[in-house]
Design a protein around this motif. Structure first.
Motif, PDB file in Angstrom:
ATOM      1  N   ASP A  70       0.776  -1.180  -0.209  1.00  6.24           N
ATOM      2  CA  ASP A  70      -0.084   0.077   0.007  1.00  6.24           C
ATOM      3  C   ASP A  70       0.992   1.161  -0.010  1.00  6.24           C
ATOM      4  O   ASP A  70       0.446   2.121   0.693  1.00  6.24           O
ATOM      5  N   SER A  87      -6.476   6.020  -0.399  1.00  4.35           N
ATOM      6  CA  SER A  87      -5.401   5.421   0.264  1.00  4.35           C
ATOM      7  C   SER A  87      -5.712   5.680   2.094  1.00  4.35           C
ATOM      8  O   SER A  87      -5.377   4.901   2.659  1.00  4.35           O
ATOM      9  N   THR A  90      -8.065   3.521   4.065  1.00  4.51           N
ATOM     10  CA  THR A  90      -7.730   2.394   4.764  1.00  4.51           C
ATOM     11  C   THR A  90      -6.553   2.378   5.918  1.00  4.51           C
ATOM     12  O   THR A  90      -6.357   1.338   6.484  1.00  4.51           O
ATOM     13  N   GLY A  91      -6.206   3.777   6.235  1.00  7.56           N
ATOM     14  CA  GLY A  91      -5.206   3.819   7.685  1.00  7.56           C
ATOM     15  C   GLY A  91      -4.514   5.039   7.548  1.00  7.56           C
ATOM     16  O   GLY A  91      -4.738   6.068   6.515  1.00  7.56           O
ATOM     17  N   VAL A  92      -3.736   5.126   8.439  1.00  8.80           N
ATOM     18  CA  VAL A  92      -2.740   6.199   8.771  1.00  8.80           C
ATOM     19  C   VAL A  92      -1.605   6.290   7.486  1.00  8.80           C
ATOM     20  O   VAL A  92      -1.118   5.228   7.091  1.00  8.80           O
ATOM     21  N   ARG A  93      -1.384   7.447   6.993  1.00  4.54           N
ATOM     22  CA  ARG A  93      -0.396   7.448   5.877  1.00  4.54           C
ATOM     23  C   ARG A  93       0.773   8.324   6.326  1.00  4.54           C
ATOM     24  O   ARG A  93       0.433   9.526   7.348  1.00  4.54           O
TER      25      ARG A  93
END
Length: 98
Positions: A70, A87, A90-93
């Motif tokens: 990812d 992106s 779906t969670g922390v970036r």
């Protein structure tokens, strides 16, 4: 620092040269090449990093067992606007400028 590296079997380099007065990427690369030439294992060797590109390296290895699938790169504003919201859903970036 070079003397310490020469006493090791290998090293992982994570240095931002701009943090240290008088240190440039080219001086670091020269030192790391010299150390690697003595047989000390380099992760990652400066020539490999140059070939892969500093920010693109993680994207290029994302499908390898050591990568993260990812991981993305955005090369223009429209691509960022289209892909980043998906992106981040779906969670922390972590964002890094290129």
């Amino acid at each position: 620092m070079k003397a310490e590296l020469l006493s090791c079997k290998g090293y992982i380099a994570r240095i931002n040269p701009g943090t240290y007065d008088g240190v440039t990427q080219s001086t670091l690369d020269s030192m790391f090449r010299e150390v690697a030439a003595t047989g000390v294992k380099a992760m990652s060797h400066p020539d490999a990093m140059i070939k892969m590109g500093a920010k693109d390296a993680l994207v290029k290895i994302k499908d390898l067992s050591c990568g993260m699938p990812d991981t993305y790169a955005y090369y223009d504003i429209p691509a960022f606007k289209a892909q980043f919201p998906k992106s981040i859903a779906t969670g922390v970036r972590v964002l890094k400028q290129n």
